[in-house]
Structure formats: C-alpha cells, structure tokens
Design an enzyme around this catalytic site. Sequence first.
Site, mmCIF file in Angstrom:
data_model
loop_
_atom_site.group_PDB
_atom_site.id
_atom_site.type_symbol
_atom_site.label_atom_id
_atom_site.label_comp_id
_atom_site.label_asym_id
_atom_site.label_seq_id
_atom_site.Cartn_x
_atom_site.Cartn_y
_atom_site.Cartn_z
ATOM 1 N N LYS A 227 0.935 -1.028 -0.072
ATOM 2 C CA LYS A 227 0.017 -0.207 0.036
ATOM 3 C C LYS A 227 0.824 1.271 -0.071
ATOM 4 O O LYS A 227 0.617 2.413 -0.692
ATOM 5 C CB LYS A 227 -0.900 -0.033 1.195
ATOM 6 C CG LYS A 227 -1.705 1.325 1.335
ATOM 7 C CD LYS A 227 -2.728 1.366 0.185
ATOM 8 C CE LYS A 227 -3.699 2.424 0.333
ATOM 9 N NZ LYS A 227 -3.740 3.797 1.072
ATOM 10 N N GLU B 262 1.166 7.010 -6.815
ATOM 11 C CA GLU B 262 0.056 7.939 -6.907
ATOM 12 C C GLU B 262 0.786 9.281 -6.620
ATOM 13 O O GLU B 262 0.388 10.214 -7.432
ATOM 14 C CB GLU B 262 -0.800 7.680 -5.456
ATOM 15 C CG GLU B 262 -2.362 8.179 -5.627
ATOM 16 C CD GLU B 262 -2.962 8.215 -4.181
ATOM 17 O OE1 GLU B 262 -3.510 6.963 -4.077
ATOM 18 O OE2 GLU B 262 -3.017 9.100 -3.282
HETATM 19 N N1 LIG Z 1 -9.272 8.991 3.263
HETATM 20 C C1 LIG Z 1 -8.755 8.204 2.413
HETATM 21 O O1 LIG Z 1 -8.732 8.359 1.215
HETATM 22 C C2 LIG Z 1 -7.978 6.874 3.182
HETATM 23 C C3 LIG Z 1 -7.597 5.944 1.906
HETATM 24 C C4 LIG Z 1 -6.954 4.741 2.389
HETATM 25 C C5 LIG Z 1 -6.689 4.569 3.866
HETATM 26 N N2 LIG Z 1 -7.066 5.717 4.568
HETATM 27 C C6 LIG Z 1 -6.449 5.380 5.716
HETATM 28 O O2 LIG Z 1 -7.677 4.963 6.866
HETATM 29 C C7 LIG Z 1 -7.595 5.595 7.955
HETATM 30 C C8 LIG Z 1 -9.004 6.160 8.491
HETATM 31 O O3 LIG Z 1 -8.815 7.333 7.504
HETATM 32 P P1 LIG Z 1 -10.263 8.414 7.316
HETATM 33 O O4 LIG Z 1 -10.083 9.003 5.941
HETATM 34 O O5 LIG Z 1 -11.416 7.444 7.611
HETATM 35 O O6 LIG Z 1 -10.039 9.133 8.539
HETATM 36 P P2 LIG Z 1 -10.926 10.084 9.184
HETATM 37 O O7 LIG Z 1 -12.144 10.527 8.416
HETATM 38 O O8 LIG Z 1 -10.493 11.362 9.792
HETATM 39 O O9 LIG Z 1 -11.610 9.401 10.307
HETATM 40 C C9 LIG Z 1 -10.932 8.929 11.541
HETATM 41 C C10 LIG Z 1 -11.565 8.077 12.155
HETATM 42 O O10 LIG Z 1 -10.638 7.455 13.181
HETATM 43 C C11 LIG Z 1 -11.227 8.263 14.738
HETATM 44 N N3 LIG Z 1 -10.100 8.842 15.377
HETATM 45 C C12 LIG Z 1 -9.376 9.647 14.986
HETATM 46 N N4 LIG Z 1 -8.253 9.972 15.742
HETATM 47 C C13 LIG Z 1 -8.648 9.142 16.853
HETATM 48 C C14 LIG Z 1 -8.027 8.986 18.115
HETATM 49 N N5 LIG Z 1 -6.924 9.583 18.476
HETATM 50 N N6 LIG Z 1 -8.675 7.934 18.906
HETATM 51 C C15 LIG Z 1 -9.663 7.211 18.174
HETATM 52 N N7 LIG Z 1 -10.262 7.474 17.231
HETATM 53 C C16 LIG Z 1 -9.767 8.151 16.384
HETATM 54 C C17 LIG Z 1 -12.408 9.163 14.348
HETATM 55 O O11 LIG Z 1 -13.072 9.222 15.487
HETATM 56 P P3 LIG Z 1 -14.159 10.476 15.538
HETATM 57 O O12 LIG Z 1 -14.998 10.587 14.697
HETATM 58 O O13 LIG Z 1 -14.627 10.404 16.837
HETATM 59 O O14 LIG Z 1 -12.979 11.747 15.643
HETATM 60 C C18 LIG Z 1 -12.825 8.609 12.955
HETATM 61 O O15 LIG Z 1 -13.592 7.562 13.372
HETATM 62 C C19 LIG Z 1 -6.464 6.067 8.174
HETATM 63 O O16 LIG Z 1 -5.341 5.268 8.742
HETATM 64 C C20 LIG Z 1 -6.102 6.407 6.838
HETATM 65 O O17 LIG Z 1 -4.516 6.958 6.408
HETATM 66 C C21 LIG Z 1 -7.755 6.695 4.269
#
Ligand SMILES: NC(=O)c1ccc[n+]([C@@H]2O[C@H](COP(=O)([O-])OP(=O)(O)OC[C@H]3O[C@@H](n4cnc5c(N)ncnc54)[C@H](OP(=O)(O)O)[C@@H]3O)[C@@H](O)[C@H]2O)c1
Length: 305
Positions: free
Chosen positions: A176, A183
């Site tokens: 990944k 990318e």
């Molecule tokens: N966005 C993308 O395109 C993408 C693609 C591939 C992989 N990812 C990976 O997928 C993962 C999640 O990404 P996302 O885009 O879904 O992130 P996001 O929208 O910022 O959501 C983060 C999630 O994690 C929770 N969270 C954040 N900080 C936390 C903490 N300190 N303790 C507990 N919970 C916490 C948040 O809870 P709350 O809602 O309560 O704040 C929310 O549910 C990351 O590792 C990211 O790198 C993202």
Amino acid sequence: MKNAIGMVGLGRMGANMARRLHQGGAQVVVYNRHVDKAEALARESGMAAAGTLEALVAALPSPRVLWLMLPAGDATQSHIDALLPLLSAGDVLVNGANAQHETSIAQAAHVEQAGVRYVDAGVSGGVWGLQEGYALMVGGSREAVAAVAPFLRILAPAPDQGWLHCGPVGSGHFVKMVHNGIEYGMMQALAEGFAILKGKEAFHLDLAQVAEMWRHGSVVRSWLLDLSADFLKKDQALDSIAPVVADSGEGLWTAQAALDLKIPAPVITLALQMRWASQGHADYTARMLAMMRNEFGGHAVQKEA
Ligand SMILES: NC(=O)c1ccc[n+]([C@@H]2O[C@H](COP(=O)([O-])OP(=O)(O)OC[C@H]3O[C@@H](n4cnc5c(N)ncnc54)[C@H](OP(=O)(O)O)[C@@H]3O)[C@@H](O)[C@H]2O)c1
C-alpha cells in the site's frame, strides 16, 4: 450471527466500508470513540452499534473479526491495547490504517503473543470505495487472511478481483505504501502536464476538453484523469484553490524505502519534495537564491508585501 465483523473507526473510510459490508450481507457491528457516529450509522442502515469496546467484543461471535480503520500510530495502537485483553485466541485484528510496515510487523508480534491473529490491510478507494469497491492489499498468515477473506470479497470491486494476500505480515502495508508513492508520481505528472498546457496561453487550450479527450483511447487515461476531467469541467482556473498540497507520510516512507533498498526513485521522491515546496519548505531556499544573485550581480530582490 454468521459472517459478523466489528468495524472500529467510522471516519470517511470506516463508515463507508461498514456500509458496503452491510449491503454485501455481512453482519456489521460498528464502534466509534464518539458514539453518536455509530448510533447515526445504525439508525441509517440497521447495523448494530456498540457504545464501548467491551460491548463490541461481546456482540461478535468467536472467532471474532475486528477491523480497525483509524489513523495510524497512537489512535490504532491505543485501540489494540484496549482490545487485546478482551479478545480470545483465534480472534483476528485487522489494521486497515495507512501504517508503516515495520510498525505493523512489531504490532503483529505483540498481538500474536496473545494468540490473536493479525492482518495488515492497505485499503485504496477513498470516498468512492462504497460505490466502486476498495482495492485491498493484505499481509498475514494464511489462517488469519482466510478468516478475513469473506469480508475482503465484499469490500473489493468484485469477489475475486481487487484484493490480494500479498505475503507475510507487513507486506500489505508495504504494498500500500508503494501504491501511494506511485500515486504521488502520477498525480505530479498529470498536474505538471496541465500546468504546461495552461501556460501556453497563445493556444487558448480548453483543459477540460483536453482531459476529456485523453480519457478515451490515450495511454494516460486513468482514474486520476477521470477525476481531473470532472473538476476541470466545473472550474479550470482553480484561482480559489490555495497552491498547498498535504503529504500524509506514505510518499516519505516510499522514498525512504527506495533509499534503503538503493532503488532509484526520482519521480516519487521529487513528487514528495514538490508537496513540501508547496507547503513553504522551499521558501528559505528561494530567499537564499535571491540574496546570492543580489550580492554577486546586483539583481533586484522582491520584498514580501
Ligand atoms: N481517506 C482516504 O482516502 C484513505 C484511503 C486509504 C486509507 N486511509 C486510511 O484509513 C484510516 C482512516 O482514514 P479516514 O480517512 O477514514 O480518517 P477520518 O475520516 O479522519 O476518520 C478517522 C476516524 O478515526 C477516529 N479517530 C481519529 N483519531 C482518533 C483517536 N486519537 N482515537 C480514536 N479514534 C480516533 C475518528 O473518530 P471521531 O469521529 O470520533 O473523531 C474517526 O472515526 C487512516 O489510517 C487513513 O490513512 C484513508
């Protein structure tokens, strides 16, 4: 409850992955540190919501599968630390974060000491994944991946396409990482190309039309081009967009891996450095250059407004 999975973290990725799993017939129990998100998702879809990690674990049949979709680092680690004492031998933890593969290998060793299985999963697809499916790169033992495979088949664009058991623990996040490095390079090349087209003012090129035309039959057709064609149709001046591009770590790790392995990777490395430049990290360099020219040649320097 057959085909059950717990989803921890309901951000942009986790919530839509839970929706796709639910729509695909899995029994999904969702958990989020701010419980209102889990409750809203449950109301919307009929999934079960758990208010605590204890309730989440209790709601799942053994052997349990729990998918963590949280920011890499402390957020993921603290959830693993909290979950581990609640789990039983044979349960499976999937770390779906964009995590560094060395960290995942160490995490897996710790988790597996407790008899719990560990899968590192690289997930691609962003906000389109719900509709299009996700590309999934997983690492782990054959047994661990077999326990997760029914869910990978639902999350992927097709049951037998778009997911791969890459190899041992760490390999999913490594693949990944390289995917995201690629990318960076692809995005940089497209952005540079369109900037050059825009710069040739004498031709008055319609960038939206060029992008749309390249989508059909050209060797540079790609999903990134599809997305670019889409936003260029709405606005090709992009005057209201600040010229600042974030980097989330994967480009840096790819460049570091290339250095460690002595694999030349100039495109990915420079694409990363261009993002840093956009964030202002080349400003001092430019100030130094301007002052040197001023000193040796008397060339004028521009003063900050
Ligand atoms: N966005 C993308 O395109 C993408 C693609 C591939 C992989 N990812 C990976 O997928 C993962 C999640 O990404 P996302 O885009 O879904 O992130 P996001 O929208 O910022 O959501 C983060 C999630 O994690 C929770 N969270 C954040 N900080 C936390 C903490 N300190 N303790 C507990 N919970 C916490 C948040 O809870 P709350 O809602 O309560 O704040 C929310 O549910 C990351 O590792 C990211 O790198 C993202």
